[in-house]
Design a protein around this motif. Structure first.
Motif, PDB file in Angstrom:
ATOM      1  N   PRO A   1      52.704  12.631 -52.414  1.00 41.44           N
ATOM      2  CA  PRO A   1      53.243  13.869 -51.836  1.00 41.44           C
ATOM      3  C   PRO A   1      52.109  14.746 -51.307  1.00 41.44           C
ATOM      4  N   ALA A   2      52.329  15.357 -50.131  1.00 34.92           N
ATOM      5  CA  ALA A   2      51.288  16.197 -49.514  1.00 34.92           C
ATOM      6  C   ALA A   2      51.265  17.558 -50.199  1.00 34.92           C
ATOM      7  N   GLU A   3      50.526  17.636 -51.291  1.00 34.02           N
ATOM      8  CA  GLU A   3      50.474  18.893 -52.054  1.00 34.02           C
ATOM      9  C   GLU A   3      49.454  19.853 -51.464  1.00 34.02           C
ATOM     10  N   VAL A   4      48.421  19.319 -50.836  1.00 33.65           N
ATOM     11  CA  VAL A   4      47.341  20.152 -50.295  1.00 33.65           C
ATOM     12  C   VAL A   4      47.317  20.090 -48.774  1.00 33.65           C
ATOM     13  N   SER A   5      47.396  18.879 -48.253  1.00 34.20           N
ATOM     14  CA  SER A   5      47.318  18.694 -46.803  1.00 34.20           C
ATOM     15  C   SER A   5      47.930  17.345 -46.449  1.00 34.20           C
ATOM     16  N   ALA A   6      48.605  17.290 -45.308  1.00 33.54           N
ATOM     17  CA  ALA A   6      49.182  16.011 -44.874  1.00 33.54           C
ATOM     18  C   ALA A   6      48.137  15.251 -44.057  1.00 33.54           C
ATOM     19  N   LEU A   7      48.257  13.936 -44.061  1.00 33.27           N
ATOM     20  CA  LEU A   7      47.277  13.096 -43.356  1.00 33.27           C
ATOM     21  C   LEU A   7      47.203  13.458 -41.870  1.00 33.27           C
TER      22      LEU A   7
ATOM     23  N   ILE B   1      48.834   6.627 -40.106  1.00 39.01           N
ATOM     24  CA  ILE B   1      49.835   7.500 -39.478  1.00 39.01           C
ATOM     25  C   ILE B   1      50.805   6.649 -38.653  1.00 39.01           C
ATOM     26  N   ALA B   2      50.237   5.679 -37.914  1.00 39.53           N
ATOM     27  CA  ALA B   2      51.088   4.800 -37.097  1.00 39.53           C
ATOM     28  C   ALA B   2      52.044   3.998 -37.979  1.00 39.53           C
ATOM     29  N   ALA B   3      51.626   3.741 -39.219  1.00 42.49           N
ATOM     30  CA  ALA B   3      52.493   2.989 -40.145  1.00 42.49           C
ATOM     31  C   ALA B   3      53.486   3.918 -40.852  1.00 42.49           C
TER      32      ALA B   3
ATOM     33  N   GLY C   1      52.888  12.109 -43.042  1.00 48.00           N
ATOM     34  CA  GLY C   1      53.326  13.245 -43.833  1.00 48.00           C
ATOM     35  C   GLY C   1      52.851  13.184 -45.286  1.00 48.00           C
ATOM     36  N   GLU C   2      52.113  12.130 -45.612  1.00 44.56           N
ATOM     37  CA  GLU C   2      51.664  11.978 -47.002  1.00 44.56           C
ATOM     38  C   GLU C   2      50.216  12.439 -47.152  1.00 44.56           C
ATOM     39  N   GLN C   3      49.755  12.432 -48.400  1.00 44.32           N
ATOM     40  CA  GLN C   3      48.414  12.960 -48.659  1.00 44.32           C
ATOM     41  C   GLN C   3      47.345  11.856 -48.519  1.00 44.32           C
TER      42      GLN C   3
END
Ligand code: FVH
Length: 284
Positions: free
Chosen positions: A224-230, A265-267, A271-273
């Motif tokens: 989960p993107a708790e701080v920043s998303a990829l 990202i392409a995969a 939106g994940e960390q």
């Protein structure tokens, strides 16, 4: 002197590292037998109380643990191929990879030796201090190598010490390369390496602090993107590439970092960390 430091030890190989190991054993009070292909390298250790064995066979008969520290695994096999190993306890601190460690363990066990593989994550001058990290894997040791530094037994698999060693080297060179990249960029603006170093040190320490939380995400397989998303990170990575190219410094490392994020990202992982990139690192 306690009973552990009266345990005899033998060191085969007196290069820069083997000499430091033998010296630390002597300093801790271990009766220390040494052997080296080029016998003259033993002179100063003998002057400090080591016994020089005339042959490898004689060295192995001295009793206690035999530490092997040679250039590489082929040299170890070359040296010990004709030796009587039945009943010997060998601790091979020569650097190599996990496959070599496992093969050498099987080879030594077939010849009746108890074999532990190890890795030294230290330089010779730190041997004998707590700073020197010595990793062991294989059968649980019933001897004490505490004279050498901070010794950890990682488990029964003899390949583990080498694997940790290679993982640690990857960390070390990645951090150094990242620092050199930033240094090259800042030098174009007249900022010297010494000025940037304390700032870089602070960043490295901060990032090191993220590792336990990120490790939890990797182990759970949930990011989960708790701080920043990829995808947010990837925008900053683009600046790193563009800036390097504009400044005329090497852009290989920034491009590699960005390319791996772009693939994730392409995969569908934008939106994940950041630790979701483990999926990229796990691939052949
Ligand atoms: N020095 C360091 O900072 C690093 C730290 C991390 C771990 N490494 C590993 O330790 C192994 C030994 O490294 P070293 O620095 O002691 O290496 P050298 O000073 O080059 O000494 C090599 C010794 O190996 C002997 N040797 C080589 N081939 C043979 C052979 N076929 N038969 C018998 N002995 C052999 C050599 O003998 P000589 O040339 O003096 O006669 C030295 O004793 C290594 O795996 C590092 O990666 C150290």
């Amino acid at each position: 002197m306690n009973s552990e430091t009266t345990a005899p030890v033998t060191v085969l190989g007196l290069g820069l590292m083997g000499t430091a190991l033998a010296r630390a054993f002597l300093a801790a009070g271990h009766p220390t037998t040494v052997w080296n292909r080029t016998a003259t390298k033993a002179e100063s250790l003998v002057a400090d109380g080591a016994r020089l064995a005339p042959t490898v066979g004689d060295a192995l008969e001295a009793g206690g643990v035999t530490i092997v520290c040679l250039t590489d695994y082929p040299a170890v096999l070359d040296l010990l191929d004709d030796a009587a190993l039945e009943g010997a306890t060998l601790v091979n601190l020569t650097s190599g990879d996990s496959a070599q460690a496992r093969e050498t363990a099987a080879w030594a066990e077939k010849r009746g030796a108890r074999y532990l593989d190890g890795a030294i994550m230290a330089i010779p001058s730190s041997i004998g201090t707590a700073e020197a990290v010595i990793l062991l894997s294989g059968p649980r040791p019933d001897f004490d190598l505490g004279a050498l530094g901070t010794v950890s037994h990682l488990g029964e698999d003899p390949g583990l010490a080498s694997l940790y060693d290679v993982a640690g080297l990857t960390m070390m060179w990645s951090v150094l390369n990242a620092w050199l990249q930033g240094t090259a960029m800042l030098k174009t603006a007249g900022v010297d390496a010494a000025t940037y170093a304390p700032f870089a040190q602070q960043i490295a320490a901060g990032v090191a602090g993220w590792l336990p939380g990120y490790a939890e995400q990797v182990d759970k397989g949930a990011f989960p993107a708790e701080v920043s998303a990829l995808e947010t990170d990837a925008r900053a990575m683009a600046h790193m590439v563009e800036e390097s190219e504009a400044l005329g410094v090497n852009a290989e490392l920034p491009k590699l970092i960005k390319a791996m994020a772009d693939r994730a990202i392409a995969a569908g992982h934008g939106g994940e960390q950041y630790p979701v990139l483990i999926r990229e690192f796990e691939r052949p």
